[in-house]
Design an enzyme around this catalytic site. Structure first.
Site, short mmCIF file in Angstrom:
data_model
loop_
_atom_site.label_atom_id
_atom_site.label_comp_id
_atom_site.label_asym_id
_atom_site.label_seq_id
_atom_site.Cartn_x
_atom_site.Cartn_y
_atom_site.Cartn_z
N ALA A 94 4.68 12.54 -21.04
CA ALA A 94 3.93 11.34 -21.14
C ALA A 94 4.34 10.44 -19.99
O ALA A 94 5.26 9.35 -19.97
CB ALA A 94 4.10 10.42 -22.37
N HIS B 138 7.15 19.48 -13.28
CA HIS B 138 7.71 18.60 -13.99
C HIS B 138 9.14 18.30 -13.18
O HIS B 138 9.62 17.04 -12.96
CB HIS B 138 8.25 18.79 -15.37
CG HIS B 138 8.91 17.62 -16.02
ND1 HIS B 138 8.29 16.40 -16.23
CD2 HIS B 138 10.15 17.48 -16.59
CE1 HIS B 138 9.20 15.49 -16.66
NE2 HIS B 138 10.22 16.15 -16.95
N HIS C 145 0.78 -1.13 0.11
CA HIS C 145 0.05 -0.10 -0.11
C HIS C 145 0.98 1.21 0.09
O HIS C 145 1.83 1.35 0.60
CB HIS C 145 -0.84 0.02 1.28
CG HIS C 145 -2.02 1.25 1.11
ND1 HIS C 145 -2.51 1.73 2.35
CD2 HIS C 145 -2.82 1.66 0.12
CE1 HIS C 145 -3.16 2.72 2.04
NE2 HIS C 145 -3.30 2.48 0.66
#
Length: 132
Positions: free
Chosen positions: A122, A99, A20
């Site tokens: 992407a 970014h 998790h």
């Protein structure tokens, strides 16, 4: 031979080992892979396989609760922005950071899956959920 789920043995192994909140990155062919983070390179040629195809196959085999994208995808990659917008309907919370911040988060990932995608921004970090 494995019949269901992801057939790439390295991707299947990493997905099976996630706990998790652990994370993996699906990246275009230009994203730098941080030192010490495993790189699973599935690229064949520029554009092959594409980001969307790899994302679909990973999400089909992964309990994912959250996805992190670079905010620049909104202005530089409408296709990735549209994919991000569709994830909340699948129960996946979507977040955006710069970014530069995105690349910092990559250092905590279990692995980077490098696609052949050659479009800007992407990339996504997927955070594991639980199946119960």
């Amino acid at each position: 031979m494995k019949k269901l789920g992801h057939l790439n043995r390295d991707i299947a192994r990493v997905l099976a080992c996630l706990g998790h909140t652990d994370s993996i990155v699906i990246a275009d062919c230009g994203l730098p892979v941080p030192p010490g983070v495993e790189c699973i390179d599935v690229s064949l040629a520029l554009g092959e396989p594409g980001f969307a195809r790899v994302l679909d196959t990973v999400l089909a085999d992964m309990a994912c609760e959250r996805a992190l994208f670079a905010s620049e995808c909104h202005s530089h990659n409408p296709a990735v922005s549209a994919l991000a917008a569709a994830l909340p309907a699948q129960g996946i919370a979507t977040e955006f950071v710069s970014h530069e911040a995105f690349k910092q988060h990559c250092g905590q990932a279990r692995a980077v899956i490098r696609t052949g995608d050659a479009t800007p921004y992407a990339n996504v970090i997927l955070y594991a959920g639980v199946i119960f």
